[in-house]
Design an enzyme around this catalytic site. Structure first.
Site, PDB file in Angstrom:
ATOM      1  NE  ARG A   1       5.683  -9.417   0.011  1.00 26.50           N
ATOM      2  CZ  ARG A   1       6.238  -9.357   1.210  1.00 26.50           C
ATOM      3  NH1 ARG A   1       6.893 -10.406   1.698  1.00 26.50           N
ATOM      4  NH2 ARG A   1       6.131  -8.257   1.947  1.00 26.50           N
ATOM      5  N   GLY A   2       2.575  -9.883  -4.106  1.00 29.30           N
ATOM      6  CA  GLY A   2       1.722  -8.718  -3.848  1.00 29.30           C
ATOM      7  C   GLY A   2       1.317  -7.986  -5.112  1.00 29.30           C
ATOM      8  CD  GLU A   3      -1.654  -3.290  -6.584  1.00 31.49           C
ATOM      9  OE1 GLU A   3      -2.518  -3.846  -5.882  1.00 31.49           O
ATOM     10  OE2 GLU A   3      -1.833  -2.164  -7.097  1.00 31.49           O
ATOM     11  CG  ASP A   4       5.311  -1.267  -6.251  1.00 33.57           C
ATOM     12  OD1 ASP A   4       4.855  -0.642  -7.225  1.00 33.57           O
ATOM     13  OD2 ASP A   4       6.449  -1.085  -5.807  1.00 33.57           O
ATOM     14  CB  SER A   5       7.514  -6.708  -5.947  1.00 32.49           C
ATOM     15  OG  SER A   5       6.592  -7.664  -5.487  1.00 32.49           O
TER      16      SER A   5
ATOM     17  CE1 TYR B   1       2.894 -11.133   0.947  1.00 33.35           C
ATOM     18  CE2 TYR B   1       2.046 -12.407  -0.888  1.00 33.35           C
ATOM     19  CZ  TYR B   1       2.233 -11.196  -0.270  1.00 33.35           C
ATOM     20  OH  TYR B   1       1.768 -10.050  -0.848  1.00 33.35           O
TER      21      TYR B   1
ATOM     22  CG  ASP C   1      -1.804  -1.234   1.275  1.00 32.91           C
ATOM     23  OD1 ASP C   1      -2.548  -1.460   0.320  1.00 32.91           O
ATOM     24  OD2 ASP C   1      -1.713  -1.996   2.257  1.00 32.91           O
TER      25      ASP C   1
ATOM     26  CD  GLN D   1       8.898   2.442  -3.693  1.00 36.42           C
ATOM     27  OE1 GLN D   1       8.875   3.574  -4.174  1.00 36.42           O
ATOM     28  NE2 GLN D   1       7.797   1.771  -3.400  1.00 36.42           N
TER      29      GLN D   1
HETATM   30  O1  TRH Z   1       4.617  -6.153   0.569  1.00 37.83           O
HETATM   31  P1  TRH Z   1       3.630  -6.732  -0.356  1.00 37.83           P
HETATM   32  O2  TRH Z   1       3.259  -8.120  -0.101  1.00 37.83           O
HETATM   33  O3  TRH Z   1       2.344  -5.837  -0.372  1.00 37.83           O
HETATM   34  C1  TRH Z   1       1.039  -6.369  -0.420  1.00 37.83           C
HETATM   35  C2  TRH Z   1       0.344  -6.188  -1.715  1.00 37.83           C
HETATM   36  O4  TRH Z   1       0.418  -4.874  -2.179  1.00 37.83           O
HETATM   37  C3  TRH Z   1      -1.095  -6.608  -1.569  1.00 37.83           C
HETATM   38  O5  TRH Z   1      -1.789  -6.383  -2.759  1.00 37.83           O
HETATM   39  C4  TRH Z   1      -1.720  -5.826  -0.453  1.00 37.83           C
HETATM   40  O6  TRH Z   1      -3.018  -6.227  -0.259  1.00 37.83           O
HETATM   41  C5  TRH Z   1      -0.932  -6.075   0.781  1.00 37.83           C
HETATM   42  O7  TRH Z   1       0.402  -5.656   0.585  1.00 37.83           O
HETATM   43  C6  TRH Z   1      -1.504  -5.288   1.955  1.00 37.83           C
HETATM   44  O8  TRH Z   1       4.228  -6.679  -1.848  1.00 37.83           O
HETATM   45  P2  TRH Z   1       4.357  -5.477  -2.889  1.00 37.83           P
HETATM   46  O9  TRH Z   1       3.034  -5.010  -3.355  1.00 37.83           O
HETATM   47  O10 TRH Z   1       5.272  -5.970  -3.923  1.00 37.83           O
HETATM   48  O11 TRH Z   1       5.049  -4.298  -2.095  1.00 37.83           O
HETATM   49  C7  TRH Z   1       6.381  -4.337  -1.674  1.00 37.83           C
HETATM   50  C8  TRH Z   1       6.966  -2.942  -1.727  1.00 37.83           C
HETATM   51  O12 TRH Z   1       8.177  -2.900  -0.965  1.00 37.83           O
HETATM   52  C9  TRH Z   1       7.343  -2.510  -3.140  1.00 37.83           C
HETATM   53  O13 TRH Z   1       7.041  -1.135  -3.310  1.00 37.83           O
HETATM   54  C10 TRH Z   1       8.848  -2.704  -3.191  1.00 37.83           C
HETATM   55  C11 TRH Z   1       9.215  -2.350  -1.771  1.00 37.83           C
HETATM   56  N1  TRH Z   1      10.525  -2.862  -1.313  1.00 37.83           N
HETATM   57  C12 TRH Z   1      11.600  -1.982  -1.299  1.00 37.83           C
HETATM   58  O14 TRH Z   1      11.475  -0.817  -1.724  1.00 37.83           O
HETATM   59  N2  TRH Z   1      12.795  -2.417  -0.804  1.00 37.83           N
HETATM   60  C13 TRH Z   1      12.972  -3.679  -0.317  1.00 37.83           C
HETATM   61  O15 TRH Z   1      14.092  -4.010   0.130  1.00 37.83           O
HETATM   62  C14 TRH Z   1      11.864  -4.575  -0.356  1.00 37.83           C
HETATM   63  C15 TRH Z   1      12.038  -5.990   0.146  1.00 37.83           C
HETATM   64  C16 TRH Z   1      10.648  -4.131  -0.848  1.00 37.83           C
END
Ligand code: TRH
Length: 356
Positions: free
Chosen positions: A256-260, A191, A19, A240
């Site tokens: 995983r998730g959305e952004d990655s 996860y 988020d 990021q």
């Molecule tokens: O962390 P997430 O599992 O987030 C999830 C999803 O968005 C899901 O849809 C939502 O419902 C839930 O959260 C609440 O995975 P996601 O979406 O890939 O987000 C990870 C963020 O962390 C992404 O912006 C990349 C960032 N990141 C870094 O910037 N540096 C890092 O070292 C790591 C490990 C991640």
């Protein structure tokens, strides 16, 4: 030339990092487009590593959520042109009430939703939702659904992404991190996938880069139980930008998730996605829809079903030819996406339309 607007962006951190990750990327892209942003967030600590310079930003003002709920703290607040509620969070009523009193006209009010490739998304994207109660009764919001087609809100993509990728030196990145040029680098951001032990056993000839937090804990647990140890390193939390570069440098990215997931698509390397699991199994349809859109070859589809626990077949080995098929698939998908307008462009169109 886009008009310079003031944007209020609201984010609550439910769990994990997606988020805030998406909201921060959106804020940064708005800033780069000459906009001013107030980002209202209830738990911003992850910005310490995700965006280490967040506190020094002039165009992005970080505000604590509780200030938005405090009528006295809102006295004199400059009215914004746009309100964005990210991922189903609700703007505090005190803020809405203040907005109704202080705004000469209703702001463009956007409800930014989660990303999905499902076929209902284009039908819901852009729909108006009248506010039926509370201080803003009579105003309306717009649903804004990120997605993979022209009929959705599209995906976040920085204006300088391709240039940054062009300038990126993969070999130098690998050398700086101490990894040999020829080694197969695999990143792991997940996860607790049921097939993790099988993956660790299979990756004997690779170098595995394990992201911090849940992926690291899951790997440690799996190794303690199985003992089969590939060459692996625990990564620190990075910004990021650093995270993106890691995806560009690897030969295979587990995300995983959305952004990655979006970032792995932009990286254009073979990817395996662990979807955010939902209690009612709603994520199954979402995963299938994504694999359909991706036009995933059967090996990649099958791998996703196992990795996400939708199939309990044994995890197949990833041969070099398989990896090549996956690379071709992801690169074709990336080209399709690059042919479309990015999310910010579509957001501006919506907002300017709204205020016309
Ligand atoms: O962390 P997430 O599992 O987030 C999830 C999803 O968005 C899901 O849809 C939502 O419902 C839930 O959260 C609440 O995975 P996601 O979406 O890939 O987000 C990870 C963020 O962390 C992404 O912006 C990349 C960032 N990141 C870094 O910037 N540096 C890092 O070292 C790591 C490990 C991640």
């Amino acid at each position: 030339m886009r008009p310079a607007l003031l944007w209020d962006l609201f984010c609550t951190v439910i769990d994990n990092h997606g988020d805030l990750g998406v909201c921060w990327r959106l804020s940064g892209q708005l800033r780069d487009a000459g906009q001013r942003v107030r980002l209202w967030v209830d738990e911003a600590s992850a910005l310490g590593w995700m965006a280490p310079h967040a506190g020094e930003e002039r165009a992005i003002e970080l505000r604590h959520w509780h200030e938005a709920s405090d009528a006295a703290a809102l006295e004199g607040l400059e009215p914004a042109d746009v309100w964005i509620e990210a991922f189903g969070c609700q703007i505090p009523e005190a803020f809405v009430a203040h907005g109704v009193q202080s705004h000469p006209r209703a702001p463009a009010w956007i409800n930014l939703e989660y990303l999905s490739a499902e076929d209902w998304v284009p039908r819901f994207h852009g729909l108006r939702s009248p506010v039926m109660s509370g201080p803003a009764r009579g105003w309306s919001k717009r649903f804004f659904y990120p997605g993979f087609s022209e009929q959705t809100a599209g995906l976040l993509r920085e204006a300088d992404l391709l240039e940054r990728q062009r300038l990126f030196d993969r070999s130098a990145w690998r050398a700086a991190h101490g990894w040999a040029e020829g080694a197969r680098l695999v990143s792991l951001f997940c996860y607790e996938p049921p097939a993790l032990k099988a993956l660790l056993a299979e990756l004997a000839g690779c170098q595995l880069l394990v992201a911090p937090g849940r992926p690291l804990a899951a790997v440690q647990q799996a190794l303690a139980e199985s003992g089969a140890a590939p060459r692996w390193s625990a990564l620190p939390y990075t910004s990021q930008d650093g995270f993106d570069e890691m995806l560009w440098a690897c030969d295979l990215n587990f995300v995983r998730g959305e952004d990655s997931l979006v970032r792995a698509l932009w990286a254009g390397q073979p990817l395996v996605w662990q979807i955010y699991p939902q209690a009612d199994q709603a994520h199954h349809a979402k995963l299938h829809a994504f694999l359909d859109w991706l036009d995933a070859p059967s090996s990649l589809r099958q791998y996703h079903l196992i990795w996400n626990g939708l199939s309990d077949s044994p995890l197949p080995r990833i041969e070099a030819s398989t990896l090549m098929d996956w690379a071709n698939c992801v690169q074709a998908a990336r080209r399709r996406l690059l042919g479309q307008a990015d999310l910010l462009t579509r957001l501006f169109d919506q907002v300017l339309n709204e205020s016309a």
